[in-house]
Scaffold this motif. Sequence first.
Motif, PDB file in Angstrom:
ATOM      1  N   GLU A 128       0.828  -1.198   0.000  1.00  0.00           N
ATOM      2  CA  GLU A 128       0.000   0.000   0.000  1.00  0.00           C
ATOM      3  C   GLU A 128       0.862   1.246   0.000  1.00  0.00           C
ATOM      4  O   GLU A 128       1.882   1.314   0.693  1.00  0.00           O
TER       5      GLU A 128
ATOM      6  N   ARG B 279      -2.042   5.120   3.032  1.00  0.00           N
ATOM      7  CA  ARG B 279      -1.956   4.858   4.463  1.00  0.00           C
ATOM      8  C   ARG B 279      -2.218   6.132   5.264  1.00  0.00           C
ATOM      9  O   ARG B 279      -2.928   6.126   6.266  1.00  0.00           O
TER      10      ARG B 279
ATOM     11  N   GLU C 171      -5.461   6.827   7.752  1.00  0.00           N
ATOM     12  CA  GLU C 171      -5.252   7.183   9.159  1.00  0.00           C
ATOM     13  C   GLU C 171      -5.833   8.562   9.469  1.00  0.00           C
ATOM     14  O   GLU C 171      -6.384   8.788  10.547  1.00  0.00           O
TER      15      GLU C 171
ATOM     16  N   TRP D 129       2.889  10.449   2.830  1.00  0.00           N
ATOM     17  CA  TRP D 129       2.018  10.114   3.955  1.00  0.00           C
ATOM     18  C   TRP D 129       1.404  11.379   4.538  1.00  0.00           C
ATOM     19  O   TRP D 129       0.208  11.426   4.841  1.00  0.00           O
TER      20      TRP D 129
END
Length: 234
Positions: free
Chosen positions: A2, A7, A11, A130
């Motif tokens: 992933e 991710r 989250e 991220w």
Amino acid sequence: MESAFRRGAREGLRDFLPISVGLLPWAMVTGIAMRSIGLSEIESLGMNLLVYAGTAQLGALPLIAAGAPLWLIMLTALALNLRFVIFSAAIAPVFHDSSFARRLASSYLLVDGVFAVGADKLLQADDPHWRWGYYIAPSAFNWCVWQVFTALGIFGAEFMPRDWSLEFMVTIALMVMVLPMVRTRPMLVAALAGGLGAVLLRGLPLRLGVVAGIAVGIAAGFAAEHWQQRGARS
């Protein structure tokens, strides 16, 4: 495997969803309030898209209804949104390597809830992909929810029962978002002083009590921080 962006997005949404429930009554009340002062559906939708700041919208609407001068309406909106200058400066390092277009979109989408739940994680993370996913996913989700439920308030204003006490639910929603930010003594002092000042000064002409309360809160917060730092050095 992933991607880091996915991710981060997953989250970010997971952290933001618990407080997003408070958006629903707040957005609906904002839509109803815009219609209640005489704005048309198109004007209300346009204001919601351009301003995209519930506190500033709700603070400016009584002034618009009262025919207050434009400079006062703008001053009130700017004062109510001063916190975003602090929020933006706090998370600026997260976007130091981003394009201008991405930073511009991020500034428009910045809201209290995303900052409250995600600022620490964003500043501690090293992966730019991220970080972008963690920021943009809840921010875009917040924007969509806000636009949809404000539109429901705008088009359903004439059918909304008057005894639902949505205004009180908005107060609770604001408290839920503010409380996680009150982590230090200066912030607590600023919140208490600003709220008390706004209440005590609510009788000022042209509804300047809110602006005065904000100024009192900022001054009290800076003073408390100065005394705290001075005490730590001595």
